[in-house]
Design a protein around this motif. Structure first.
Motif, short mmCIF file in Angstrom:
data_model
loop_
_atom_site.label_atom_id
_atom_site.label_comp_id
_atom_site.label_asym_id
_atom_site.label_seq_id
_atom_site.Cartn_x
_atom_site.Cartn_y
_atom_site.Cartn_z
N ARG A 85 -8.81 1.43 -3.73
CA ARG A 85 -7.96 2.40 -2.83
C ARG A 85 -8.12 3.72 -3.28
O ARG A 85 -7.83 3.92 -4.47
N GLN A 108 -9.65 13.54 -6.04
CA GLN A 108 -9.76 12.00 -5.89
C GLN A 108 -9.07 11.31 -6.97
O GLN A 108 -9.81 11.15 -8.16
N ASP A 114 0.61 3.49 -3.03
CA ASP A 114 -0.20 5.01 -2.53
C ASP A 114 0.71 6.04 -3.21
O ASP A 114 0.20 7.19 -3.48
N ASP A 125 -5.05 12.16 1.69
CA ASP A 125 -5.54 11.27 2.68
C ASP A 125 -5.91 9.96 1.92
O ASP A 125 -6.11 10.00 0.67
N PHE A 126 -5.38 8.77 2.48
CA PHE A 126 -5.58 7.49 1.70
C PHE A 126 -6.56 6.72 2.44
O PHE A 126 -6.48 6.66 3.80
N TYR A 127 -7.43 6.07 1.94
CA TYR A 127 -8.29 5.19 2.68
C TYR A 127 -8.91 4.16 1.62
O TYR A 127 -8.74 4.05 0.27
N ASP A 128 -9.61 2.95 2.06
CA ASP A 128 -10.29 1.85 1.40
C ASP A 128 -11.78 2.23 0.99
O ASP A 128 -12.24 2.90 1.85
N ALA A 150 -7.13 8.05 -3.06
CA ALA A 150 -6.41 8.95 -2.57
C ALA A 150 -6.94 10.33 -2.82
O ALA A 150 -7.51 10.54 -3.90
N LEU A 208 -0.55 6.48 -6.53
CA LEU A 208 -2.13 7.18 -6.53
C LEU A 208 -1.59 8.91 -6.47
O LEU A 208 -2.50 9.65 -6.95
N LEU A 209 -0.61 9.05 -5.39
CA LEU A 209 -0.38 10.62 -5.07
C LEU A 209 0.22 11.26 -6.45
O LEU A 209 -0.23 12.30 -6.78
N ASN A 221 0.81 -1.24 0.02
CA ASN A 221 0.10 -0.02 0.05
C ASN A 221 0.84 1.33 -0.05
O ASN A 221 0.65 2.31 -0.53
#
Length: 498
Positions: free
Chosen positions: A143, A163, A50, A131-134, A145, A53-54, A46
Motif C-alpha cells: 500500500r 513515497q 493509511d 495520494d494512496f494507491y496499491d 502513500a 502511512l501519512l 485501509n
C-alpha cells in the motif's frame, strides 16, 4: 430415421420447489452481504492504516532540508530507517520509503521503489497533498502513500515527493479474522433460515400430502367427492375442480353401465327371436316367404334399436365435449328432414304445412339437431291418421330473461295424443307408447339432446280444436339462439304444403 424422443424428466415436488426457490435467493443475498461486509472491512482498515502511512510520510518530511530556490533548489535528507520502525506494528509489516524531487530525481530511500506517476485527487481524504494507491514492490503487494511536501529553510525552498510503502501482512491479519467471524455468523443465519424454511414448507405442504394420501388410499371405482374442509384456501379450487371431474366421471360411468345394461337386455330378445325364426325356417315349419319376411322384420327392428342406442350414446359423448359447437342453421335442417320424410307424409296423404319465416342459428352440432327434428317429425307422421293434419312451425322470440332470443319448434299432429300415465315416463328409455311399433328410444333421444343443449321439450295434448288446429298432440322444443343472420343472405319465408 427419426431420432428417439428423450425421456421426460420427473417434475420437482412442490416441497423441493419451495425450498430451492426460497433458500437459493437467501444464500445469494447472504453471499453478497458477506462480500459487501468484507469490502467495507477492508475499506475501514485501509482508512485506518493509511493514516499511519501519512504520518510516516510527514515524519520523513521533517528530516528534509533545502538549499536554493525553486528550480535550483537542492534537497538534502537524513532519514534513518529506524525512523520508520515506530510505525511498524509487531514486525508484521515492513515499510519502505523514497524521497525525490518533483522531477523524479532520487534524494533518499529505496531507489528501486517505482516513482509515482499519478496525480493528487481534487478532494484528498486528508488536509494534505496526498495520494494512496496499491502497487507491487519486490514481488509483494504494498500500500503506497505519496505526499507532495513543500520544504523551506533559511537557505532556500522547494517541493519534495515523499513515497512510503507498507506491506499488507498487518492489514490482512486484521481482515481475515473479521471475515471468518462474519462467515460464521452468516453460516449460523443460513442454518436458522434453512431450518425455518424447511419447517414452514413441511407444514405448508402437509395438506397436499394428506390430500394425495387420501386419493391413493381410495378403492378402485371410488369417485365420491373429496372432503377437505381444513385444506388451505389455495387448495380449495383444486379440491372443487377434482370433485367436478369426479362428478363427470360418475356420470360417464353411470351412462356406460346403463348403456351396457340396456344393450344386453334389449338386444337379447330380438336376437333370441331371430334365432328361433331361423331354426323354424330351417325345419320348414313355415313357408320360406313368410320366414324371410319375419326374419327381415326382426332384423329391421334390431337394427333400429341398435342405431337408436348408439345415437343415445353419441348424445352423451357430445355433451361431454367442452368446446362450443359452431352456429348451425336449424331452419335449413328442418326443411331437409321434411323433404326426407316427404314419402311417408305423402303415403298417409297428410295435410302438411311447414313455416320457417326467418333464419334460426343454434349453437349445436348439426347431427343433434337432425336427430332431434327427425325423431319428433317421424313420431308425428307415424301417429297421425291417414288424411290427417300435420304442421311444423319454427319461430324466433325474445328470451325469457331478456338476453338474446329463443327458437321454438312446434310440431302439431292430429293423432290420439298421450295419456297422463304415459306422459310421466315417455322420456325414459324403452317407454314406447306402442311396443310393437317402436323401441321407446326416440323421445328419450330427443329429451337427452334438448337437455344437452340447455333447452326444454314439452308434449301437450289438444283435447279440442284450437286456432283452427284439430285435436291432437303438440311437441314443443325451445332452444337458445346463437345469433340470427340477415334474412337477405339466405332463403326468405318458406311455406311448404303437400
Amino acid at each position: 430415421m427419426a431420432s428417439a424422443r428423450a425421456p421426460l424428466r420427473p417434475a420437482w415436488s412442490l416441497r423441493r420447489q419451495l425450498l430451492v426457490g426460497i433458500l437459493v435467493p437467501v444464500l445469494l443475498l447472504i453471499a453478497f452481504n458477506t462480500w459487501s461486509l468484507h469490502r467495507q472491512t477492508l475499506t475501514a482498515l485501509n482508512t485506518a492504516y493509511d493514516r499511519t502511512l501519512l504520518a510516516s510520510a510527514k515524519s520523513i518530511s521533517e528530516q528534509l532540508g533545502v538549499f536554493g530556490y525553486d528550480d535550483e533548489a537542492e534537497l538534502r535528507a537524513l532519514v534513518p530507517y529506524s525512523a520508520l520502525e515506530i510505525f511498524e506494528a509487531d514486525n508484521q509489516s515492513r515499510m519502505f520509503y523514497r524521497v525525490s524531487t518533483i522531477d523524479g530525481e532520487m534524494v533518499s530511500g529505496f531507489a528501486e521503489l517505482p516513482m509515482w506517476r499519478g496525480q493528487i485527487p481534487q478532494r484528498p481524504p486528508y488536509a494534505a497533498l496526498v495520494d494512496f494507491y496499491d502497487a507491487q514492490f519486490r514481488g509483494a503487494p504494498v500500500r503506497m502513500a505519496v505526499l507532495l511536501q513543500p520544504v523551506a529553510s533559511a537557505e532556500g525552498r522547494g517541493m519534495a515527493v515523499i513515497q512510503v510503502a507498507e506491506t499488507l501482512e498487518l492489514r490482512q491479519a486484521q481482515a481475515w479474522p473479521i471475515l471468518w467471524r462474519t462467515l460464521a455468523s452468516q453460516a449460523l443465519l443460513v442454518a436458522v433460515v434453512a431450518l425455518i424454511v424447511v419447517l414452514v414448507v413441511q407444514r405448508a405442504t402437509q395438506p397436499v400430502r394428506a390430500l394425495s394420501a387420501a386419493l391413493q388410499a381410495r378403492t378402485q371405482g371410488d369417485l365420491s367427492p373429496l372432503q377437505a374442509p381444513t385444506a388451505a384456501r389455495e387448495l380449495q379450487p383444486l379440491v372443487q375442480a377434482t370433485n367436478q371431474v369426479m362428478q363427470r366421471l360418475r356420470l360417464l360411468l353411470a351412462h356406460q353401465k346403463r348403456f351396457v345394461r340396456d344393450a344386453s337386455h334389449q338386444l337379447r330378445t330380438p336376437l333370441a327371436v331371430l334365432k328361433t325364426q331361423v331354426q323354424s325356417a330351417q325345419r320348414g315349419d313355415v313357408p320360406a316367404a313368410q320366414a324371410f319376411a319375419e326374419i327381415g322384420a326382426t332384423v329391421e327392428r334390431a337394427t333400429q334399436l341398435a342405431n337408436q342406442m348408439l345415437s343415445l350414446a353419441k348424445v352423451e359423448q357430445l355433451r361431454q365435449q367442452d368446446a362450443p359447437a359452431p352456429p348451425c342453421a336449424w331452419d335449413d335442417i328442418v326443411r331437409e328432414i321434411a323433404l326426407d320424410l316427404s314419402p311417408l307424409i305423402a303415403e298417409k296423404n297428410l295435410d302438411f304445412e311447414l313455416q320457417a319465416p326467418q333464419p334460426v342459428n343454434i349453437g349445436a352440432h348439426a347431427w343433434m339437431l337432425r336427430e332431434l327434428t327427425r325423431n319428433l317429425l317421424h313420431n308425428a307422421v307415424h301417429y297421425s291418421p291417414a288424411s290427417g293434419w300435420l304442421r311444423v312451425q319454427l319461430t324466433l322470440r325474445p328470451a325469457a330473461d331478456g338476453h338474446g332470443g329463443e327458437a321454438r319448434l312446434c310440431i302439431s299432429d292430429s293423432g290420439p295424443g298421450i295419456s297422463d300415465e304415459l306422459a310421466q315416463r315417455l322420456f325414459q328409455p324403452f317407454s314406447a307408447g306402442d311396443v310393437q311399433a317402436g323401441s321407446g328410444l326416440g323421445l328419450a333421444i330427443c329429451h337427452e339432446i334438448v337437455q344437452a343443449l340447455g333447452g326444454h321439450l314439452q308434449l301437450r295434448n289438444r283435447s279440442a280444436a284450437q286456432d283452427g288446429i284439430p285435436a291432437g298432440l303438440d311437441a314443443v322444443v325451445t332452444l337458445r339462439c346463437r345469433d340470427t343472420m340477415s334474412h337477405d343472405a339466405r332463403m326468405g319465408t318458406s311455406a311448404l304444403r303437400t
